[in-house]
Design a protein around this motif. Structure first.
Motif, PDB file in Angstrom:
ATOM      1  N   THR A  20       0.846  -1.197   0.000  1.00  0.00           N
ATOM      2  CA  THR A  20       0.000   0.000   0.000  1.00  0.00           C
ATOM      3  C   THR A  20       0.877   1.240   0.000  1.00  0.00           C
ATOM      4  OG1 THR A  20      -0.156   0.237   2.404  1.00  0.00           O
ATOM      5  CG2 THR A  20      -1.762  -1.228   1.332  1.00  0.00           C
ATOM      6  N   ASP A  21       0.320   2.342  -0.475  1.00  0.00           N
ATOM      7  CA  ASP A  21       1.064   3.602  -0.514  1.00  0.00           C
ATOM      8  C   ASP A  21       1.266   4.193   0.877  1.00  0.00           C
ATOM      9  OD1 ASP A  21       1.097   3.332  -3.253  1.00  0.00           O
ATOM     10  OD2 ASP A  21      -0.413   4.892  -3.621  1.00  0.00           O
ATOM     11  N   GLU A  22       0.288   4.018   1.751  1.00  0.00           N
ATOM     12  CA  GLU A  22       0.320   4.703   3.048  1.00  0.00           C
ATOM     13  C   GLU A  22       1.105   3.970   4.137  1.00  0.00           C
ATOM     14  OE1 GLU A  22      -3.381   5.791   0.818  1.00  0.00           O
ATOM     15  OE2 GLU A  22      -2.491   3.891   1.418  1.00  0.00           O
ATOM     16  N   VAL A  23       0.967   2.652   4.205  1.00  0.00           N
ATOM     17  CA  VAL A  23       1.552   1.930   5.346  1.00  0.00           C
ATOM     18  C   VAL A  23       2.442   0.763   4.945  1.00  0.00           C
ATOM     19  CG1 VAL A  23      -0.263   2.598   6.956  1.00  0.00           C
ATOM     20  CG2 VAL A  23      -0.510   0.481   5.641  1.00  0.00           C
ATOM     21  N   GLY A  24       2.732   0.607   3.672  1.00  0.00           N
ATOM     22  CA  GLY A  24       3.555  -0.520   3.244  1.00  0.00           C
ATOM     23  C   GLY A  24       2.724  -1.780   3.087  1.00  0.00           C
ATOM     24  N   VAL A  43      -8.100   1.408  -6.432  1.00  0.00           N
ATOM     25  CA  VAL A  43      -8.192   0.194  -5.628  1.00  0.00           C
ATOM     26  C   VAL A  43      -7.724   0.502  -4.215  1.00  0.00           C
ATOM     27  CG1 VAL A  43      -7.444  -2.202  -5.365  1.00  0.00           C
ATOM     28  CG2 VAL A  43      -7.745  -1.234  -7.665  1.00  0.00           C
ATOM     29  N   ALA A  44      -8.543   0.097  -3.248  1.00  0.00           N
ATOM     30  CA  ALA A  44      -8.206   0.272  -1.833  1.00  0.00           C
ATOM     31  C   ALA A  44      -8.347  -1.069  -1.125  1.00  0.00           C
ATOM     32  CB  ALA A  44      -9.125   1.307  -1.188  1.00  0.00           C
ATOM     33  N   VAL A  45      -7.557  -1.247  -0.072  1.00  0.00           N
ATOM     34  CA  VAL A  45      -7.633  -2.463   0.738  1.00  0.00           C
ATOM     35  C   VAL A  45      -7.700  -2.073   2.210  1.00  0.00           C
ATOM     36  CG1 VAL A  45      -6.450  -3.945  -0.917  1.00  0.00           C
ATOM     37  CG2 VAL A  45      -5.109  -2.707   0.766  1.00  0.00           C
ATOM     38  N   PHE A  54      -6.633   1.745   2.652  1.00  0.00           N
ATOM     39  CA  PHE A  54      -5.308   2.109   2.164  1.00  0.00           C
ATOM     40  C   PHE A  54      -5.264   1.909   0.653  1.00  0.00           C
ATOM     41  CE2 PHE A  54      -4.952   0.423   6.468  1.00  0.00           C
ATOM     42  CZ  PHE A  54      -4.436   1.534   7.114  1.00  0.00           C
ATOM     43  N   THR A  55      -4.580   2.813  -0.025  1.00  0.00           N
ATOM     44  CA  THR A  55      -4.443   2.743  -1.475  1.00  0.00           C
ATOM     45  C   THR A  55      -3.485   1.628  -1.844  1.00  0.00           C
ATOM     46  OG1 THR A  55      -4.752   5.136  -1.602  1.00  0.00           O
ATOM     47  CG2 THR A  55      -3.789   4.055  -3.538  1.00  0.00           C
ATOM     48  N   MET A  56      -3.943   0.707  -2.663  1.00  0.00           N
ATOM     49  CA  MET A  56      -3.060  -0.351  -3.144  1.00  0.00           C
ATOM     50  C   MET A  56      -2.093   0.261  -4.144  1.00  0.00           C
ATOM     51  SD  MET A  56      -4.207  -4.041  -4.571  1.00  0.00           S
ATOM     52  CE  MET A  56      -3.035  -5.267  -5.109  1.00  0.00           C
ATOM     53  N   SER A  57      -0.806  -0.015  -3.991  1.00  0.00           N
ATOM     54  CA  SER A  57       0.199   0.556  -4.886  1.00  0.00           C
ATOM     55  C   SER A  57      -0.114   0.182  -6.334  1.00  0.00           C
ATOM     56  CB  SER A  57       1.594   0.078  -4.496  1.00  0.00           C
ATOM     57  OG  SER A  57       1.946   0.625  -3.249  1.00  0.00           O
TER      58      SER A  57
END
Length: 101
Positions: A20-24, A43-45, A54-57
């Motif tokens: 994820t972009d925010e928390v790894g 896409v978010a997870v 959280f945004t999926m990379s």
């Protein structure tokens, strides 16, 4: 403007989880949410049952049709199950793709 969204709960990540972009990396029981609007997919997870998303990379990514975005959601769910620091695959939303499911 057209839009669509899909959510799949209870997706267990493979070894190495999801990037994820925010928390790894996230691992474990996850929920995957895909939104298509304006020719773009986001896409978010989240941990299933949690409130933070959280945004999926790899998100957002261009995607021209609702059908292709649905196929991308399924590809994302599969990528999460496979793990390995999964990111949003771009294959399903390439121009002129022929989606069948």
């Amino acid at each position: 403007m057209s839009w669509a969204s899909w959510t799949t709960t209870g997706v267990y990540s493979g070894r190495g989880g999801v990037l994820t972009d925010e928390v790894g990396i996230l691992t474990g029981d996850l929920t995957v949410h895909t939104t298509w609007a304006g020719g773009e997919v986001r896409v978010a997870v989240q941990y299933s049952g949690a409130s933070d998303w959280f945004t999926m990379s790899g998100s957002p990514t261009p995607c021209q049709s609702e059908d292709d975005s649905r196929a991308l959601h399924q590809a994302v769910v599969q990528a999460v199950r496979e793990g390995g620091g999964a990111t949003v695959p771009s294959v399903a939303c390439e121009p002129h793709s022929t989606t069948q499911y």
